[in-house]
Motif scaffolding. Sequence first.
Motif, PDB file in Angstrom:
ATOM      1  N   UNK A  79      77.772 -20.349 -42.800  1.00  0.00           N
ATOM      2  CA  UNK A  79      77.382 -20.491 -41.403  1.00  0.00           C
ATOM      3  C   UNK A  79      78.656 -20.567 -40.566  1.00  0.00           C
ATOM      4  N   UNK A  80      78.739 -19.698 -39.563  1.00  0.00           N
ATOM      5  CA  UNK A  80      79.910 -19.639 -38.693  1.00  0.00           C
ATOM      6  C   UNK A  80      79.448 -19.986 -37.284  1.00  0.00           C
TER       7      UNK A  80
ATOM      8  N   UNK B  35      77.161 -20.082 -30.346  1.00  0.00           N
ATOM      9  CA  UNK B  35      76.653 -19.017 -31.210  1.00  0.00           C
ATOM     10  C   UNK B  35      76.798 -19.404 -32.671  1.00  0.00           C
ATOM     11  N   UNK B  36      75.721 -19.279 -33.433  1.00  0.00           N
ATOM     12  CA  UNK B  36      75.740 -19.542 -34.866  1.00  0.00           C
ATOM     13  C   UNK B  36      75.376 -18.249 -35.583  1.00  0.00           C
ATOM     14  N   UNK B  37      76.210 -17.855 -36.536  1.00  0.00           N
ATOM     15  CA  UNK B  37      76.016 -16.636 -37.299  1.00  0.00           C
ATOM     16  C   UNK B  37      75.934 -17.018 -38.762  1.00  0.00           C
ATOM     17  N   UNK B  38      74.938 -16.491 -39.466  1.00  0.00           N
ATOM     18  CA  UNK B  38      74.757 -16.803 -40.876  1.00  0.00           C
ATOM     19  C   UNK B  38      75.048 -15.557 -41.699  1.00  0.00           C
TER      20      UNK B  38
ATOM     21  N   UNK C 216      80.937 -12.194 -33.618  1.00  0.00           N
ATOM     22  CA  UNK C 216      82.112 -13.038 -33.357  1.00  0.00           C
ATOM     23  C   UNK C 216      82.963 -12.478 -32.224  1.00  0.00           C
ATOM     24  N   UNK C 217      83.047 -11.161 -32.140  1.00  0.00           N
ATOM     25  CA  UNK C 217      83.831 -10.544 -31.065  1.00  0.00           C
ATOM     26  C   UNK C 217      83.207 -10.767 -29.696  1.00  0.00           C
ATOM     27  N   UNK C 218      81.887 -10.886 -29.634  1.00  0.00           N
ATOM     28  CA  UNK C 218      81.216 -10.996 -28.338  1.00  0.00           C
ATOM     29  C   UNK C 218      80.760 -12.408 -28.003  1.00  0.00           C
ATOM     30  N   UNK C 219      80.843 -13.340 -28.952  1.00  0.00           N
ATOM     31  CA  UNK C 219      80.382 -14.714 -28.700  1.00  0.00           C
ATOM     32  C   UNK C 219      81.309 -15.406 -27.716  1.00  0.00           C
ATOM     33  N   UNK C 220      80.732 -16.036 -26.698  1.00  0.00           N
ATOM     34  CA  UNK C 220      81.582 -16.794 -25.761  1.00  0.00           C
ATOM     35  C   UNK C 220      82.014 -18.114 -26.395  1.00  0.00           C
TER      36      UNK C 220
END
Length: 136
Positions: free
Chosen positions: A101-102, A107-110, A126-130
């Motif tokens: 989990x990042x 923003x949380x990305x799995x 990740x590139x677009x997450x504020x």
Amino acid sequence: MTENGHVGHRESARGKEPQVQLEVRVGSAEELQSLQGWLRSDPDLRRSATVGAQGGAPRPGEMGTPLDVLQLVTENGWSAASFVLALAAWRQTRPRRPRVEIRRGDTVIVLDGGSSDETERVIRALDTAPDENEDR
């Protein structure tokens, strides 16, 4: 990293550099330590990010705090692609690919598969997450 294990801010001749802050969680403290060592040994990440581990509050009967999250603080040269590819390479070395989990800001990305489509999706996210501090 500071003495107490927290990631500090880097100063340059021009003042504080714009930074990306990520939190990474995996299934166990052992996996987290393995990932920390892997990321710290990656030449691209070592040049552009500080990787530190933090623990939560100890559970009843435990001494100390178990590690439960990695924090990455990056500088201008940071690349989401380099980070995600290093993460994917580490996952491939594990007997069972752990769920990762990042978190970047809100923003949380799995990452739980291993396909190239998933890797590309994580890089784009990740590139677009504020960042949570971007507005400040």
